[in-house]
Design an enzyme around this catalytic site. Structure first.
Site, PDB file in Angstrom:
ATOM      1  CB  SER A 168       7.658  46.415  37.390  1.00 50.99           C
ATOM      2  OG  SER A 168       7.640  47.470  38.294  1.00 50.99           O
ATOM      3  CG  HIS A 206       4.726  44.684  41.271  1.00 54.44           C
ATOM      4  ND1 HIS A 206       6.078  44.544  41.450  1.00 54.44           N
ATOM      5  CD2 HIS A 206       4.583  45.642  40.322  1.00 54.44           C
ATOM      6  CE1 HIS A 206       6.721  45.383  40.647  1.00 54.44           C
ATOM      7  NE2 HIS A 206       5.831  46.057  39.949  1.00 54.44           N
ATOM      8  CG  ASP A 261       7.374  42.135  43.521  1.00 54.50           C
ATOM      9  OD1 ASP A 261       6.542  41.475  42.862  1.00 54.50           O
ATOM     10  OD2 ASP A 261       7.607  43.342  43.315  1.00 54.50           O
TER      11      ASP A 261
END
EC number: 3.4.21.1
Length: 218
Positions: free
Chosen positions: A175, A39, A84
């Site tokens: 992230s 992502h 992911d």
């Protein structure tokens, strides 16, 4: 990271900052690749992404590498947030120093609930808060998969969760960064209910993607 402390220089030599041109995600390095979350890379072009290694301070330039290729796992599902995981191939080999070192990947899936793990990142220090200049570190605990499934519907075995207490955990900008147990990267920061509001953080389980990582690091 919410509830963390300043990481000392050189303690996490595998951690990098991804920028376009501002810091947007974390990652960890091998010789020619950066491991991160899918992502983080979706919607980005290789021309805008740079990889910054060797410094715990965002405002102190050390080693900068250009992205040559962004590789997103083709099974990444942005709605379910599964698979992911992504890689950045940089335009030249990363040069190792005391402050820049590759991360070890797991050889077995032995991590269990209650195990202590270390998360690092330059994510916000509270919801909508500032990005810290100094890399943050925090020790978290692995959560039982079933417990995590109650909080995050659709969780799969290729994901892993952490939790300690309200007011501790990952936030925007963390992230793609590494979750490490005993010097081995077991997770990649994927998602959570922002931020540190009492629900587990979810990570991509690195062990589940070892084949994919190997195949894509040509």
């Amino acid at each position: 990271i919410v509830g963390g402390t300043d990481a000392p220089r050189g303690k996490y030599p595998y951690q990098v900052s991804l920028r376009a041109p501002k810091h947007f995600c974390g990652g960890s390095i091998s010789k020619r690749y950066v491991l991160t979350a899918a992502h983080c890379l979706v919607g980005k072009s290789k021309h805008q992404v740079t990889v910054h290694a060797g410094s715990v301070l965002l405002n102190k330039e050390e080693a900068v590498y250009n992205a040559e290729e962004l590789i997103v796992n083709k099974n990444y599902n942005s709605i379910r947030l599964i698979n992911d995981i992504g890689l950045i191939r940089v335009s030249k080999d990363i040069s190792y120093t005391q402050l820049v070192q590759p991360v070890k990947l797991p050889v077995s899936n032995t991590i269990k609930a209650g195990d202590p793990v270390v998360l690092t990142g330059w994510g916000r220090i509270y919801v909508n808060g500032p990005i810290p200049n100094n890399l943050q570190q925090i020790t978290l605990s692995i959560v039982n998969q079933q417990t995590c499934k109650f909080k995050h519907w659709g969780l799969t075995d290729s994901q892993i969760c952490t939790f300690t207490k309200l007011g501790e955990g990952a936030c925007d900008g963390d992230s793609g960064g590494p979750l490490v147990a005993n010097g081995v990267q077991i997770g990649i920061v994927s998602y959570g209910h922002p931020c540190a509001v009492g629900s587990p953080n979810v990570f991509t389980r690195v062990y589940s993607f070892l084949d994919w990582i190997q195949k894509n690091q040509l």
